[in-house]
Design an enzyme around this catalytic site. Structure first.
Site, PDB file in Angstrom:
ATOM      1  N   ASN A   9       0.867  -1.184   0.000  1.00  0.00           N
ATOM      2  CA  ASN A   9       0.000   0.000   0.000  1.00  0.00           C
ATOM      3  C   ASN A   9       0.902   1.233   0.000  1.00  0.00           C
ATOM      4  O   ASN A   9       1.493   1.573   1.031  1.00  0.00           O
ATOM      5  CB  ASN A   9      -0.890  -0.045   1.256  1.00  0.00           C
ATOM      6  CG  ASN A   9      -1.709   1.210   1.423  1.00  0.00           C
ATOM      7  OD1 ASN A   9      -1.812   2.037   0.519  1.00  0.00           O
ATOM      8  ND2 ASN A   9      -2.310   1.364   2.603  1.00  0.00           N
ATOM      9  N   LYS A  11       0.135   4.284  -0.301  1.00  0.00           N
ATOM     10  CA  LYS A  11      -0.510   5.478   0.285  1.00  0.00           C
ATOM     11  C   LYS A  11      -0.269   6.692  -0.616  1.00  0.00           C
ATOM     12  O   LYS A  11      -0.168   6.529  -1.838  1.00  0.00           O
ATOM     13  CB  LYS A  11      -0.017   5.692   1.726  1.00  0.00           C
ATOM     14  CG  LYS A  11      -0.160   4.407   2.559  1.00  0.00           C
ATOM     15  CD  LYS A  11       0.005   4.615   4.030  1.00  0.00           C
ATOM     16  CE  LYS A  11      -0.130   3.268   4.735  1.00  0.00           C
ATOM     17  NZ  LYS A  11      -0.131   3.363   6.178  1.00  0.00           N
ATOM     18  N   HIS A  94      -9.401   1.064   5.013  1.00  0.00           N
ATOM     19  CA  HIS A  94      -8.135   1.302   5.711  1.00  0.00           C
ATOM     20  C   HIS A  94      -8.385   2.259   6.879  1.00  0.00           C
ATOM     21  O   HIS A  94      -9.219   3.167   6.762  1.00  0.00           O
ATOM     22  CB  HIS A  94      -7.105   1.886   4.737  1.00  0.00           C
ATOM     23  CG  HIS A  94      -5.734   1.907   5.327  1.00  0.00           C
ATOM     24  ND1 HIS A  94      -5.339   2.887   6.214  1.00  0.00           N
ATOM     25  CD2 HIS A  94      -4.689   1.060   5.196  1.00  0.00           C
ATOM     26  CE1 HIS A  94      -4.097   2.625   6.595  1.00  0.00           C
ATOM     27  NE2 HIS A  94      -3.671   1.527   5.991  1.00  0.00           N
ATOM     28  N   GLU A  96      -6.851   4.733   7.892  1.00  0.00           N
ATOM     29  CA  GLU A  96      -6.689   6.158   7.550  1.00  0.00           C
ATOM     30  C   GLU A  96      -7.946   6.696   6.868  1.00  0.00           C
ATOM     31  O   GLU A  96      -8.305   7.859   7.038  1.00  0.00           O
ATOM     32  CB  GLU A  96      -5.433   6.337   6.669  1.00  0.00           C
ATOM     33  CG  GLU A  96      -4.168   6.128   7.491  1.00  0.00           C
ATOM     34  CD  GLU A  96      -2.984   5.559   6.735  1.00  0.00           C
ATOM     35  OE1 GLU A  96      -2.964   5.609   5.490  1.00  0.00           O
ATOM     36  OE2 GLU A  96      -2.071   5.028   7.403  1.00  0.00           O
ATOM     37  N   GLU A 166      -5.367  -4.992  10.631  1.00  0.00           N
ATOM     38  CA  GLU A 166      -4.353  -3.959  10.830  1.00  0.00           C
ATOM     39  C   GLU A 166      -4.634  -3.217  12.136  1.00  0.00           C
ATOM     40  O   GLU A 166      -5.451  -2.280  12.159  1.00  0.00           O
ATOM     41  CB  GLU A 166      -4.382  -2.958   9.674  1.00  0.00           C
ATOM     42  CG  GLU A 166      -4.096  -3.568   8.322  1.00  0.00           C
ATOM     43  CD  GLU A 166      -3.495  -2.539   7.369  1.00  0.00           C
ATOM     44  OE1 GLU A 166      -2.406  -2.801   6.848  1.00  0.00           O
ATOM     45  OE2 GLU A 166      -4.093  -1.472   7.174  1.00  0.00           O
ATOM     46  N   GLY A 172       2.382   2.307  10.726  1.00  0.00           N
ATOM     47  CA  GLY A 172       3.322   3.413  10.570  1.00  0.00           C
ATOM     48  C   GLY A 172       4.049   3.808  11.845  1.00  0.00           C
ATOM     49  O   GLY A 172       4.701   4.850  11.886  1.00  0.00           O
ATOM     50  N   SER A 212       3.441  -2.019  10.416  1.00  0.00           N
ATOM     51  CA  SER A 212       4.891  -2.083  10.683  1.00  0.00           C
ATOM     52  C   SER A 212       5.497  -3.443  10.356  1.00  0.00           C
ATOM     53  O   SER A 212       6.434  -3.884  11.026  1.00  0.00           O
ATOM     54  CB  SER A 212       5.199  -1.671  12.122  1.00  0.00           C
ATOM     55  OG  SER A 212       4.811  -0.313  12.328  1.00  0.00           O
TER      56      SER A 212
HETATM   57  P1  PGA Z   1       2.843   0.314   7.623  1.00  0.00           P
HETATM   58  O1  PGA Z   1       1.374   0.502   7.013  1.00  0.00           O
HETATM   59  O2  PGA Z   1       3.387  -0.972   7.051  1.00  0.00           O
HETATM   60  O3  PGA Z   1       3.617   1.511   7.157  1.00  0.00           O
HETATM   61  O4  PGA Z   1       2.692   0.246   9.092  1.00  0.00           O
HETATM   62  C1  PGA Z   1       0.512  -0.598   6.818  1.00  0.00           C
HETATM   63  C2  PGA Z   1      -0.782  -0.117   6.217  1.00  0.00           C
HETATM   64  O5  PGA Z   1      -1.223   0.985   6.564  1.00  0.00           O
HETATM   65  O6  PGA Z   1      -1.392  -0.801   5.384  1.00  0.00           O
END
Ligand code: PGA
Length: 249
Positions: A9, A11, A94, A96, A166, A172, A212
Protein backbone atom coordinates in the site's frame (compact mmCIF):
# COMPACT_ATOMS: atom_id res chain seq x y z
CA UNK A 1 -6.85 -23.55 -0.56
CA UNK A 2 -6.43 -19.98 0.49
CA UNK A 3 -3.94 -17.70 -1.25
CA UNK A 4 -0.80 -16.21 0.23
CA UNK A 5 -0.77 -12.53 -0.60
CA UNK A 6 1.71 -9.72 0.00
CA UNK A 7 0.24 -6.35 -0.97
CA UNK A 8 2.07 -3.03 -0.96
CA UNK A 9 0.00 0.00 0.00
CA UNK A 10 1.94 2.98 -1.28
CA UNK A 11 -0.51 5.48 0.29
CA UNK A 12 0.02 9.08 -0.89
CA UNK A 13 3.62 8.55 -2.00
CA UNK A 14 5.44 8.63 -5.34
CA UNK A 15 5.06 10.95 -8.31
CA UNK A 16 4.00 9.21 -11.50
CA UNK A 17 7.59 8.70 -12.67
CA UNK A 18 8.71 7.47 -9.23
CA UNK A 19 5.75 5.12 -9.11
CA UNK A 20 6.51 3.69 -12.55
CA UNK A 21 10.11 3.11 -11.51
CA UNK A 22 9.11 1.40 -8.25
CA UNK A 23 6.57 -0.80 -10.03
CA UNK A 24 9.15 -1.73 -12.64
CA UNK A 25 11.64 -2.74 -9.94
CA UNK A 26 9.06 -4.77 -8.01
CA UNK A 27 7.86 -6.50 -11.16
CA UNK A 28 11.35 -7.46 -12.22
CA UNK A 29 12.28 -8.79 -8.75
CA UNK A 30 9.09 -10.85 -8.63
CA UNK A 31 9.67 -12.13 -12.17
CA UNK A 32 13.19 -13.27 -11.26
CA UNK A 33 12.15 -14.90 -7.98
CA UNK A 34 9.05 -16.96 -8.74
CA UNK A 35 7.06 -18.17 -5.74
CA UNK A 36 3.53 -19.15 -4.80
CA UNK A 37 2.88 -15.74 -3.22
CA UNK A 38 0.44 -13.42 -4.99
CA UNK A 39 2.08 -10.01 -5.09
CA UNK A 40 -0.07 -6.87 -5.30
CA UNK A 41 0.88 -3.20 -5.48
CA UNK A 42 -1.54 -0.39 -4.62
CA UNK A 43 -0.24 2.87 -6.10
CA UNK A 44 -2.16 6.16 -6.15
CA UNK A 45 -5.18 6.25 -8.50
CA UNK A 46 -3.52 8.36 -11.16
CA UNK A 47 -0.74 5.78 -11.62
CA UNK A 48 -2.98 2.77 -12.13
CA UNK A 49 -3.39 2.71 -15.91
CA UNK A 50 0.31 3.39 -16.60
CA UNK A 51 1.57 0.89 -14.08
CA UNK A 52 -0.82 -1.78 -15.32
CA UNK A 53 0.97 -1.72 -18.67
CA UNK A 54 4.29 -2.78 -17.21
CA UNK A 55 3.17 -5.43 -14.71
CA UNK A 56 3.56 -9.03 -15.79
CA UNK A 57 3.82 -10.97 -12.54
CA UNK A 58 2.32 -8.52 -10.08
CA UNK A 59 -1.34 -7.65 -9.49
CA UNK A 60 -2.69 -4.14 -9.18
CA UNK A 61 -4.92 -2.59 -6.50
CA UNK A 62 -6.52 0.77 -5.89
CA UNK A 63 -6.26 2.15 -2.36
CA UNK A 64 -9.90 3.18 -2.13
CA UNK A 65 -13.04 3.53 -4.23
CA UNK A 66 -16.24 5.56 -4.24
CA UNK A 67 -19.32 4.34 -2.41
CA UNK A 68 -21.55 5.30 -5.35
CA UNK A 69 -21.36 3.73 -8.78
CA UNK A 70 -21.29 6.92 -10.90
CA UNK A 71 -22.53 10.48 -11.24
CA UNK A 72 -22.10 13.88 -9.64
CA UNK A 73 -19.49 13.07 -6.98
CA UNK A 74 -16.64 15.43 -7.77
CA UNK A 75 -13.23 13.98 -7.11
CA UNK A 76 -14.42 10.42 -6.52
CA UNK A 77 -13.19 7.35 -8.39
CA UNK A 78 -15.67 4.54 -9.05
CA UNK A 79 -15.03 0.82 -9.00
CA UNK A 80 -15.93 0.71 -12.69
CA UNK A 81 -13.16 3.24 -13.43
CA UNK A 82 -10.69 1.24 -11.35
CA UNK A 83 -11.70 -1.95 -13.11
CA UNK A 84 -11.22 -0.27 -16.50
CA UNK A 85 -7.53 0.36 -15.72
CA UNK A 86 -7.00 -3.40 -15.43
CA UNK A 87 -6.65 -3.38 -11.64
CA UNK A 88 -7.83 -6.55 -9.91
CA UNK A 89 -8.00 -5.50 -6.24
CA UNK A 90 -9.18 -2.56 -4.14
CA UNK A 91 -8.30 -1.76 -0.53
CA UNK A 92 -11.43 -0.83 1.45
CA UNK A 93 -11.75 0.48 4.99
CA UNK A 94 -8.13 1.30 5.71
CA UNK A 95 -7.94 2.92 9.14
CA UNK A 96 -6.69 6.16 7.55
CA UNK A 97 -9.90 6.27 5.49
CA UNK A 98 -11.99 5.48 8.57
CA UNK A 99 -10.36 8.14 10.75
CA UNK A 100 -9.36 11.04 8.45
CA UNK A 101 -12.23 10.69 5.98
CA UNK A 102 -14.86 9.53 8.46
CA UNK A 103 -15.79 6.43 6.51
CA UNK A 104 -18.33 4.49 8.52
CA UNK A 105 -19.47 0.90 8.31
CA UNK A 106 -22.43 1.68 6.02
CA UNK A 107 -20.12 3.41 3.54
CA UNK A 108 -17.64 0.54 3.68
CA UNK A 109 -20.40 -1.99 3.10
CA UNK A 110 -21.53 -0.07 0.00
CA UNK A 111 -17.99 0.16 -1.34
CA UNK A 112 -17.36 -3.52 -0.80
CA UNK A 113 -20.62 -4.47 -2.50
CA UNK A 114 -19.80 -2.34 -5.54
CA UNK A 115 -16.35 -3.91 -5.74
CA UNK A 116 -17.75 -7.44 -5.59
CA UNK A 117 -20.37 -6.58 -8.23
CA UNK A 118 -17.59 -5.31 -10.54
CA UNK A 119 -15.42 -8.34 -9.81
CA UNK A 120 -12.71 -6.35 -8.09
CA UNK A 121 -11.31 -8.23 -5.09
CA UNK A 122 -11.80 -6.18 -1.92
CA UNK A 123 -8.95 -6.17 0.59
CA UNK A 124 -11.12 -5.28 3.55
CA UNK A 125 -9.28 -3.75 6.53
CA UNK A 126 -10.24 -4.02 10.17
CA UNK A 127 -8.41 -3.43 13.43
CA UNK A 128 -8.62 -1.83 16.82
CA UNK A 129 -7.25 1.47 18.17
CA UNK A 130 -4.63 1.50 20.93
CA UNK A 131 -7.23 2.53 23.53
CA UNK A 132 -9.39 -0.44 22.54
CA UNK A 133 -6.44 -2.82 22.87
CA UNK A 134 -5.51 -1.37 26.24
CA UNK A 135 -9.09 -1.68 27.44
CA UNK A 136 -9.10 -5.34 26.39
CA UNK A 137 -11.81 -4.66 23.79
CA UNK A 138 -9.88 -5.68 20.68
CA UNK A 139 -11.81 -8.84 19.90
CA UNK A 140 -15.20 -7.16 20.27
CA UNK A 141 -14.08 -4.13 18.22
CA UNK A 142 -13.01 -6.29 15.30
CA UNK A 143 -16.10 -8.48 15.59
CA UNK A 144 -18.34 -5.37 15.45
CA UNK A 145 -16.45 -4.03 12.41
CA UNK A 146 -17.02 -7.32 10.58
CA UNK A 147 -20.62 -7.82 11.76
CA UNK A 148 -21.59 -4.40 10.48
CA UNK A 149 -19.92 -4.77 7.07
CA UNK A 150 -18.70 -7.89 5.33
CA UNK A 151 -20.63 -10.36 7.50
CA UNK A 152 -23.80 -8.96 5.90
CA UNK A 153 -22.90 -10.56 2.59
CA UNK A 154 -23.98 -14.01 1.56
CA UNK A 155 -21.46 -16.80 1.21
CA UNK A 156 -20.99 -16.31 -2.53
CA UNK A 157 -20.16 -12.63 -2.03
CA UNK A 158 -18.01 -13.18 1.05
CA UNK A 159 -15.90 -15.73 -0.82
CA UNK A 160 -14.46 -12.89 -2.97
CA UNK A 161 -13.09 -10.93 -0.02
CA UNK A 162 -9.56 -10.79 1.38
CA UNK A 163 -9.37 -9.53 4.97
CA UNK A 164 -6.51 -7.44 6.36
CA UNK A 165 -6.17 -7.21 10.12
CA UNK A 166 -4.35 -3.96 10.83
CA UNK A 167 -4.18 -2.87 14.47
CA UNK A 168 -4.23 0.92 14.22
CA UNK A 169 -1.50 1.28 16.87
CA UNK A 170 0.86 -0.70 14.65
CA UNK A 171 0.34 1.25 11.42
CA UNK A 172 3.32 3.41 10.57
CA UNK A 173 4.55 3.37 14.17
CA UNK A 174 7.38 0.86 13.92
CA UNK A 175 5.62 -1.15 16.64
CA UNK A 176 4.23 -4.29 15.05
CA UNK A 177 1.80 -6.68 16.70
CA UNK A 178 3.75 -9.57 18.15
CA UNK A 179 3.38 -12.84 16.22
CA UNK A 180 1.21 -14.10 19.11
CA UNK A 181 -1.07 -11.05 18.99
CA UNK A 182 -1.43 -11.38 15.21
CA UNK A 183 -2.08 -15.13 15.35
CA UNK A 184 -4.71 -14.91 18.09
CA UNK A 185 -6.64 -12.22 16.21
CA UNK A 186 -6.40 -14.02 12.86
CA UNK A 187 -7.57 -17.24 14.50
CA UNK A 188 -10.42 -15.34 16.15
CA UNK A 189 -11.49 -13.86 12.78
CA UNK A 190 -11.34 -17.27 11.14
CA UNK A 191 -13.51 -18.72 13.91
CA UNK A 192 -16.02 -15.90 13.42
CA UNK A 193 -16.21 -16.74 9.70
CA UNK A 194 -16.72 -20.42 10.53
CA UNK A 195 -19.57 -19.53 12.91
CA UNK A 196 -21.18 -17.02 10.59
CA UNK A 197 -20.80 -19.06 7.38
CA UNK A 198 -19.04 -22.41 7.57
CA UNK A 199 -15.71 -24.08 8.28
CA UNK A 200 -14.66 -24.47 4.65
CA UNK A 201 -15.20 -20.78 3.86
CA UNK A 202 -13.20 -19.91 6.99
CA UNK A 203 -10.37 -22.14 5.80
CA UNK A 204 -10.45 -20.59 2.33
CA UNK A 205 -10.39 -16.94 3.47
CA UNK A 206 -7.08 -15.14 3.14
CA UNK A 207 -6.34 -12.99 6.21
CA UNK A 208 -3.42 -10.58 5.91
CA UNK A 209 -1.58 -8.82 8.71
CA UNK A 210 -0.70 -5.12 8.38
CA UNK A 211 1.12 -2.69 10.64
CA UNK A 212 4.89 -2.08 10.68
CA UNK A 213 5.57 -5.34 8.86
CA UNK A 214 9.13 -5.23 7.55
CA UNK A 215 11.91 -7.58 6.43
CA UNK A 216 13.09 -8.10 10.02
CA UNK A 217 9.72 -9.30 11.38
CA UNK A 218 7.84 -10.65 8.34
CA UNK A 219 8.98 -14.24 8.76
CA UNK A 220 7.88 -14.56 12.39
CA UNK A 221 4.53 -13.01 11.49
CA UNK A 222 3.97 -15.15 8.36
CA UNK A 223 5.03 -18.35 10.15
CA UNK A 224 1.73 -18.31 12.03
CA UNK A 225 -0.86 -20.77 10.74
CA UNK A 226 -3.61 -18.15 10.38
CA UNK A 227 -1.49 -15.33 8.90
CA UNK A 228 -1.68 -15.61 5.12
CA UNK A 229 0.47 -12.64 4.18
CA UNK A 230 0.74 -8.93 4.70
CA UNK A 231 -0.53 -5.51 3.77
CA UNK A 232 2.65 -3.48 3.76
CA UNK A 233 2.86 0.30 3.96
CA UNK A 234 6.25 1.96 4.48
CA UNK A 235 8.35 -1.06 3.60
CA UNK A 236 6.61 -1.44 0.23
CA UNK A 237 8.18 1.81 -0.99
CA UNK A 238 11.59 0.16 -1.33
CA UNK A 239 11.52 -2.65 -3.88
CA UNK A 240 14.29 -4.56 -2.08
CA UNK A 241 12.52 -4.45 1.29
CA UNK A 242 9.21 -5.39 -0.28
CA UNK A 243 10.84 -8.35 -2.03
CA UNK A 244 12.51 -9.45 1.21
CA UNK A 245 9.06 -9.50 2.85
CA UNK A 246 7.64 -11.55 -0.03
CA UNK A 247 10.51 -14.00 0.38
CA UNK A 248 9.83 -14.34 4.10
CA UNK A 249 7.25 -17.04 3.40
P1 PGA B 1 2.84 0.31 7.62
O1 PGA B 1 1.37 0.50 7.01
O2 PGA B 1 3.39 -0.97 7.05
O3 PGA B 1 3.62 1.51 7.16
O4 PGA B 1 2.69 0.25 9.09
C1 PGA B 1 0.51 -0.60 6.82
C2 PGA B 1 -0.78 -0.12 6.22
O5 PGA B 1 -1.22 0.99 6.56
O6 PGA B 1 -1.39 -0.80 5.38
Amino acid sequence: MRKKIVAGNWKMNTTLSEGIELARQVNSLVENNPSDVTVVVAPPFIHLAEIRKLLTNVYLAAQNCASESRGAFTGEVSVEMIKSTGAQYVIIGHSERRSYFKEDNDTLFKKTKLAIDQELIPIFCCGEQLSEREAGKYFSTVKDQLDETIFKFDERQFRKIVIAYEPVWAIGTGVNATPQQAQEMHKFIRELIAKKFNESLAEDTTILYGGSCKPSNAKELFDNPDVDGGLIGGASLQAGDFMAIIQSF
